[in-house]
Motif scaffolding. Structure first.
Motif, PDB file in Angstrom:
ATOM      1  N   ALA A  38       0.850  -1.193   0.000  1.00 11.42           N
ATOM      2  CA  ALA A  38       0.000   0.000   0.000  1.00 11.42           C
ATOM      3  C   ALA A  38       0.886   1.243   0.000  1.00 11.42           C
ATOM      4  CB  ALA A  38      -0.905  -0.006   1.223  1.00 11.42           C
ATOM      5  N   SER A  39       0.397   2.309  -0.606  1.00 12.43           N
ATOM      6  CA  SER A  39       1.167   3.556  -0.657  1.00 12.43           C
ATOM      7  C   SER A  39       0.539   4.575   0.278  1.00 12.43           C
ATOM      8  CB  SER A  39       1.170   4.115  -2.088  1.00 12.43           C
ATOM      9  OG  SER A  39      -0.123   4.571  -2.445  1.00 12.43           O
ATOM     10  N   ILE A  40       1.353   5.564   0.633  1.00 13.44           N
ATOM     11  CA  ILE A  40       0.814   6.720   1.353  1.00 13.44           C
ATOM     12  C   ILE A  40       0.520   7.760   0.278  1.00 13.44           C
ATOM     13  CG2 ILE A  40       1.244   8.493   3.081  1.00 13.44           C
ATOM     14  CD1 ILE A  40       3.375   6.583   4.285  1.00 13.44           C
ATOM     15  N   GLY A  41      -0.747   7.875  -0.085  1.00 13.76           N
ATOM     16  CA  GLY A  41      -1.106   8.829  -1.140  1.00 13.76           C
ATOM     17  C   GLY A  41      -0.461   8.480  -2.468  1.00 13.76           C
ATOM     18  N   THR A  42      -0.143   9.519  -3.230  1.00 16.29           N
ATOM     19  CA  THR A  42       0.404   9.295  -4.576  1.00 16.29           C
ATOM     20  C   THR A  42       1.707  10.048  -4.808  1.00 16.29           C
ATOM     21  OG1 THR A  42      -0.889  11.157  -5.403  1.00 16.29           O
ATOM     22  CG2 THR A  42      -1.897   8.977  -5.598  1.00 16.29           C
ATOM     23  N   SER A  43       2.232  10.692  -3.767  1.00 21.92           N
ATOM     24  CA  SER A  43       3.404  11.551  -3.981  1.00 21.92           C
ATOM     25  C   SER A  43       4.699  10.767  -4.133  1.00 21.92           C
ATOM     26  CB  SER A  43       3.535  12.567  -2.851  1.00 21.92           C
ATOM     27  OG  SER A  43       3.649  11.891  -1.621  1.00 21.92           O
ATOM     28  N   ARG A  44       4.743   9.543  -3.615  1.00 21.15           N
ATOM     29  CA  ARG A  44       5.954   8.727  -3.745  1.00 21.15           C
ATOM     30  C   ARG A  44       5.659   7.525  -4.630  1.00 21.15           C
ATOM     31  NH1 ARG A  44       8.555   7.413   1.804  1.00 21.15           N
ATOM     32  NH2 ARG A  44      10.243   6.822   0.420  1.00 21.15           N
ATOM     33  N   PRO A  45       6.698   7.012  -5.303  1.00 23.93           N
ATOM     34  CA  PRO A  45       6.462   5.860  -6.179  1.00 23.93           C
ATOM     35  C   PRO A  45       6.068   4.604  -5.399  1.00 23.93           C
ATOM     36  CG  PRO A  45       8.778   6.570  -6.275  1.00 23.93           C
ATOM     37  CD  PRO A  45       8.081   7.487  -5.324  1.00 23.93           C
ATOM     38  N   GLY A  46       5.336   3.728  -6.057  1.00 24.84           N
ATOM     39  CA  GLY A  46       5.003   2.439  -5.479  1.00 24.84           C
ATOM     40  C   GLY A  46       5.977   1.378  -5.988  1.00 24.84           C
ATOM     41  N   ALA A  47       5.921   0.204  -5.352  1.00 23.09           N
ATOM     42  CA  ALA A  47       6.770  -0.905  -5.777  1.00 23.09           C
ATOM     43  C   ALA A  47       5.948  -2.181  -5.825  1.00 23.09           C
ATOM     44  CB  ALA A  47       7.946  -1.074  -4.814  1.00 23.09           C
ATOM     45  N   ALA A  48       6.267  -3.021  -6.797  1.00 27.09           N
ATOM     46  CA  ALA A  48       5.593  -4.311  -6.912  1.00 27.09           C
ATOM     47  C   ALA A  48       6.648  -5.388  -7.161  1.00 27.09           C
ATOM     48  CB  ALA A  48       4.575  -4.284  -8.053  1.00 27.09           C
ATOM     49  N   TYR A  49       6.293  -6.619  -6.815  1.00 24.00           N
ATOM     50  CA  TYR A  49       7.223  -7.742  -6.899  1.00 24.00           C
ATOM     51  C   TYR A  49       6.507  -8.955  -7.474  1.00 24.00           C
ATOM     52  CZ  TYR A  49       9.457  -4.653  -3.553  1.00 24.00           C
ATOM     53  OH  TYR A  49       9.995  -3.551  -2.947  1.00 24.00           O
ATOM     54  N   MET A  50       7.264  -9.848  -8.077  1.00 22.55           N
ATOM     55  CA  MET A  50       6.662 -11.062  -8.640  1.00 22.55           C
ATOM     56  C   MET A  50       7.767 -12.006  -9.106  1.00 22.55           C
ATOM     57  SD  MET A  50       5.380  -9.281 -12.159  1.00 22.55           S
ATOM     58  CE  MET A  50       4.930  -7.872 -11.163  1.00 22.55           C
ATOM     59  N   GLU A  51       7.362 -13.224  -9.402  1.00 18.05           N
ATOM     60  CA  GLU A  51       8.279 -14.182  -9.997  1.00 18.05           C
ATOM     61  C   GLU A  51       7.791 -14.476 -11.406  1.00 18.05           C
ATOM     62  OE1 GLU A  51       8.099 -17.386  -7.224  1.00 18.05           O
ATOM     63  OE2 GLU A  51       8.998 -16.169  -5.634  1.00 18.05           O
TER      64      GLU A  51
END
Ligand SMILES: [Cu+2]
Length: 154
Positions: A38-51
């Protein structure tokens, strides 16, 4: 290469696989354990992970990805220098040999979601599409876990 033509159909047919955390986007490429925080608002980038596993018999090249969640989505590789300072840079094209799995995992790589168009809320999921050099696209639904999650089990 079979996966390009069948990826959308496979995505529809295999939708219930979400519940198990496995997602077969095509005959050749299987994406498993996708997750994000989850992000705090939209001011910072998000990250996702997967295989990303190549279950086929030919090498595939992951060239990039996109999502309507972010204006720019990139795969970044993380490196740590002698002093323990880590930095990141675009991973570029990633060749996945037959039978090989590339882990986009914390400390190694991440999908960086820049200029978020909306907050990433725990319990929701968002669509991400992986692009391959042969024109194939593999859609991946990415669940949003808690803000302190460290892996797909939370
Ligand atoms: Cu990054």
């Amino acid at each position: 290469m079979r996966h390009a033509a069948r990826s959308m159909l496979a995505a529809l047919l295999l939708a219930p696989a979400l519940a198990t955390g496995a997602w077969a986007g095509s005959d050749d490429v299987v994406v498993e354990n996708a997750w994000s925080r989850a992000s705090i608002g939209t001011s910072r980038p998000g990250a996702a992970y997967m295989e990303v596993r190549n279950a086929g018999e030919e090498a595939v090249t992951l060239t990039g990805l996109q999502s309507d969640l972010a204006m720019v989505s990139e795969i970044h590789r993380v490196t740590t220098d002698d002093r323990g300072v880590s930095s990141m840079a675009p991973a570029g094209a990633i060749v996945i040999a037959p039978g090989e799995t590339v882990a986009i995992a914390p400390g190694v790589m991440h999908v960086m979601l820049m200029q978020l168009q909306r907050p990433m809320r725990e319990g929701e999921s968002f669509p991400l599409t992986l692009n391959f050099s042969d024109g194939g696209e593999v859609p991946v639904p990415v669940p949003v876990l808690g803000i302190a999650a460290r892996g797909p089990e939370g």
